[in-house]
Structures are given as C-alpha cells and as structure tokens.
Design a protein around this motif. Structure first.
Motif, PDB file in Angstrom:
ATOM      1  N   GLN A 195       2.733  15.013  11.439  1.00 30.60           N
ATOM      2  CA  GLN A 195       2.371  16.150  11.712  1.00 30.60           C
ATOM      3  C   GLN A 195       1.540  16.295  12.977  1.00 30.60           C
ATOM      4  O   GLN A 195       1.633  17.181  13.755  1.00 30.60           O
ATOM      5  CB  GLN A 195       1.463  16.894  10.475  1.00 30.60           C
ATOM      6  CG  GLN A 195       0.969  18.176  10.694  1.00 30.60           C
ATOM      7  CD  GLN A 195       2.098  19.328  10.946  1.00 30.60           C
ATOM      8  OE1 GLN A 195       3.214  19.054  10.361  1.00 30.60           O
ATOM      9  NE2 GLN A 195       1.957  20.442  11.245  1.00 30.60           N
ATOM     10  N   ASN A 196       0.606  15.411  13.071  1.00 23.77           N
ATOM     11  CA  ASN A 196      -0.134  15.220  14.185  1.00 23.77           C
ATOM     12  C   ASN A 196       0.707  15.072  15.553  1.00 23.77           C
ATOM     13  O   ASN A 196       0.524  15.534  16.535  1.00 23.77           O
ATOM     14  CB  ASN A 196      -1.220  13.978  13.975  1.00 23.77           C
ATOM     15  CG  ASN A 196      -2.240  14.042  15.423  1.00 23.77           C
ATOM     16  OD1 ASN A 196      -2.798  14.906  15.880  1.00 23.77           O
ATOM     17  ND2 ASN A 196      -2.381  12.646  15.579  1.00 23.77           N
ATOM     18  N   LEU A 197       1.663  14.199  15.443  1.00 30.40           N
ATOM     19  CA  LEU A 197       2.750  14.102  16.482  1.00 30.40           C
ATOM     20  C   LEU A 197       3.284  15.064  16.831  1.00 30.40           C
ATOM     21  O   LEU A 197       3.410  15.646  18.043  1.00 30.40           O
ATOM     22  CB  LEU A 197       3.405  12.951  16.092  1.00 30.40           C
ATOM     23  CG  LEU A 197       4.710  12.577  17.212  1.00 30.40           C
ATOM     24  CD1 LEU A 197       4.185  12.294  18.482  1.00 30.40           C
ATOM     25  CD2 LEU A 197       5.620  11.621  16.543  1.00 30.40           C
ATOM     26  N   LYS A 198       3.821  15.605  15.832  1.00 32.45           N
ATOM     27  CA  LYS A 198       4.370  17.196  16.138  1.00 32.45           C
ATOM     28  C   LYS A 198       3.579  18.084  16.908  1.00 32.45           C
ATOM     29  O   LYS A 198       4.044  18.826  17.931  1.00 32.45           O
ATOM     30  CB  LYS A 198       5.140  17.713  14.712  1.00 32.45           C
ATOM     31  CG  LYS A 198       5.495  19.023  14.931  1.00 32.45           C
ATOM     32  CD  LYS A 198       6.066  19.690  13.463  1.00 32.45           C
ATOM     33  CE  LYS A 198       6.657  21.017  13.640  1.00 32.45           C
ATOM     34  NZ  LYS A 198       6.938  21.536  12.397  1.00 32.45           N
ATOM     35  N   LEU A 199       2.335  18.342  16.301  1.00 31.01           N
ATOM     36  CA  LEU A 199       1.489  19.404  17.004  1.00 31.01           C
ATOM     37  C   LEU A 199       1.048  18.799  18.395  1.00 31.01           C
ATOM     38  O   LEU A 199       0.970  19.779  19.242  1.00 31.01           O
ATOM     39  CB  LEU A 199       0.428  19.504  16.062  1.00 31.01           C
ATOM     40  CG  LEU A 199       0.579  20.164  14.607  1.00 31.01           C
ATOM     41  CD1 LEU A 199      -0.866  20.002  13.997  1.00 31.01           C
ATOM     42  CD2 LEU A 199       0.974  21.542  14.948  1.00 31.01           C
ATOM     43  N   LEU A 247       0.802  -1.284   0.089  1.00 39.20           N
ATOM     44  CA  LEU A 247      -0.093  -0.095   0.154  1.00 39.20           C
ATOM     45  C   LEU A 247       0.904   1.257  -0.071  1.00 39.20           C
ATOM     46  O   LEU A 247       1.899   1.405   0.788  1.00 39.20           O
ATOM     47  CB  LEU A 247      -0.898   0.103   1.271  1.00 39.20           C
ATOM     48  CG  LEU A 247      -1.825  -1.038   1.470  1.00 39.20           C
ATOM     49  CD1 LEU A 247      -2.606  -1.089   2.653  1.00 39.20           C
ATOM     50  CD2 LEU A 247      -2.808  -1.158   0.251  1.00 39.20           C
ATOM     51  N   ASN A 248       0.273   2.249  -0.754  1.00 37.16           N
ATOM     52  CA  ASN A 248       0.937   3.416  -0.421  1.00 37.16           C
ATOM     53  C   ASN A 248       0.348   4.335   0.423  1.00 37.16           C
ATOM     54  O   ASN A 248      -0.696   4.899   0.391  1.00 37.16           O
ATOM     55  CB  ASN A 248       0.967   4.159  -1.953  1.00 37.16           C
ATOM     56  CG  ASN A 248       1.678   5.643  -1.986  1.00 37.16           C
ATOM     57  OD1 ASN A 248       2.190   5.886  -0.995  1.00 37.16           O
ATOM     58  ND2 ASN A 248       1.638   6.189  -3.170  1.00 37.16           N
ATOM     59  N   ILE A 249       1.221   4.565   1.535  1.00 41.36           N
ATOM     60  CA  ILE A 249       0.423   5.288   2.783  1.00 41.36           C
ATOM     61  C   ILE A 249       1.167   6.595   3.181  1.00 41.36           C
ATOM     62  O   ILE A 249       1.393   6.932   4.144  1.00 41.36           O
ATOM     63  CB  ILE A 249       0.424   4.281   3.968  1.00 41.36           C
ATOM     64  CG1 ILE A 249       1.644   3.596   4.462  1.00 41.36           C
ATOM     65  CG2 ILE A 249      -0.858   3.577   3.747  1.00 41.36           C
ATOM     66  CD1 ILE A 249       1.528   2.877   5.628  1.00 41.36           C
ATOM     67  N   GLU A 250       2.138   7.000   2.234  1.00 38.94           N
ATOM     68  CA  GLU A 250       2.864   7.993   2.320  1.00 38.94           C
ATOM     69  C   GLU A 250       2.225   9.202   3.079  1.00 38.94           C
ATOM     70  O   GLU A 250       2.498  10.060   3.864  1.00 38.94           O
ATOM     71  CB  GLU A 250       3.595   8.424   1.137  1.00 38.94           C
ATOM     72  CG  GLU A 250       4.686   7.421   0.660  1.00 38.94           C
ATOM     73  CD  GLU A 250       5.591   7.190   1.787  1.00 38.94           C
ATOM     74  OE1 GLU A 250       6.466   8.192   2.457  1.00 38.94           O
ATOM     75  OE2 GLU A 250       6.279   6.117   2.208  1.00 38.94           O
ATOM     76  N   ASP A 251       0.915   9.532   2.359  1.00 41.32           N
ATOM     77  CA  ASP A 251       0.031  10.656   2.777  1.00 41.32           C
ATOM     78  C   ASP A 251      -0.201  10.417   4.249  1.00 41.32           C
ATOM     79  O   ASP A 251      -0.264  11.392   5.080  1.00 41.32           O
ATOM     80  CB  ASP A 251      -1.217  10.873   1.917  1.00 41.32           C
ATOM     81  CG  ASP A 251      -0.812  11.423   0.577  1.00 41.32           C
ATOM     82  OD1 ASP A 251       0.285  11.755   0.416  1.00 41.32           O
ATOM     83  OD2 ASP A 251      -1.675  11.326  -0.333  1.00 41.32           O
ATOM     84  N   LEU A 252      -0.749   9.314   4.412  1.00 42.19           N
ATOM     85  CA  LEU A 252      -1.029   8.835   5.980  1.00 42.19           C
ATOM     86  C   LEU A 252       0.175   9.163   6.770  1.00 42.19           C
ATOM     87  O   LEU A 252       0.012   9.571   7.943  1.00 42.19           O
ATOM     88  CB  LEU A 252      -1.590   7.459   5.835  1.00 42.19           C
ATOM     89  CG  LEU A 252      -2.195   7.028   7.364  1.00 42.19           C
ATOM     90  CD1 LEU A 252      -3.241   7.730   7.960  1.00 42.19           C
ATOM     91  CD2 LEU A 252      -2.599   5.551   7.121  1.00 42.19           C
ATOM     92  N   LYS A 253       1.422   8.664   6.595  1.00 42.34           N
ATOM     93  CA  LYS A 253       2.594   8.826   7.370  1.00 42.34           C
ATOM     94  C   LYS A 253       2.662  10.221   7.647  1.00 42.34           C
ATOM     95  O   LYS A 253       3.030  10.845   8.827  1.00 42.34           O
ATOM     96  CB  LYS A 253       3.674   8.092   6.731  1.00 42.34           C
ATOM     97  CG  LYS A 253       3.660   6.626   6.743  1.00 42.34           C
ATOM     98  CD  LYS A 253       4.906   5.963   6.481  1.00 42.34           C
ATOM     99  CE  LYS A 253       5.660   6.201   5.286  1.00 42.34           C
ATOM    100  NZ  LYS A 253       6.560   5.515   4.713  1.00 42.34           N
TER     101      LYS A 253
END
Length: 73
Positions: free
Chosen positions: A56-60, A45-51
């Motif tokens: 970003q969620n982790l950083k915030l 699966l291409n999950i690059e966007d999800l990663k």
C-alpha cells in the motif's frame, strides 16, 4: 515468503545496515556464532500484514510521484 531466516552481520557496527528488519528477526554477529548464541531453527514468521502495508505504501508513493493527491495519513 514464510522462509525461516538466520541473519549474521559481520560485526555490531554492521547491524545498522539491517535496521529495517531489526524488529522482525534477530540479527546475530560473528561473535554470536563463535559463542554458540544463534538459534539455527527459527520459526517462520507471519508477515502478511506487514507485506500488505508495504504494498500500500509503494502504491501511494507511486501515485504521489505521478502527481496525484493522496491522503498521507
């Protein structure tokens, strides 16, 4: 990471443990295994966007925990 995954949960009730990935990959049970209903050749699966969203969620989340004001939208 681009690694094809076959996930077999112990039983139907156990599937709830994997709710975070339920919409990403199929989750099979032992019953599926016994009845030959498992695809053992899944595509990567291409999950690059999800990663990127997760990072970003982790950083915030870290910034918020450190007391910084963030746009939660």
């Amino acid at each position: 990471m681009g690694i094809p995954v076959v996930l077999i949960a112990k039983n139907q009730e156990n599937i709830n443990r994997f709710s975070a990935i339920k919409g990403i990959i199929p989750i099979y049970t032992y019953d599926d295994l016994k009845n030959n209903r498992i695809n053992f050749n899944p595509k990567s699966l291409n999950i690059e966007d999800l990663k990127q969203y997760m990072l970003q969620n982790l950083k915030l989340s870290i910034l918020k925990k450190m007391g910084e004001k963030i746009d939660e939208n």
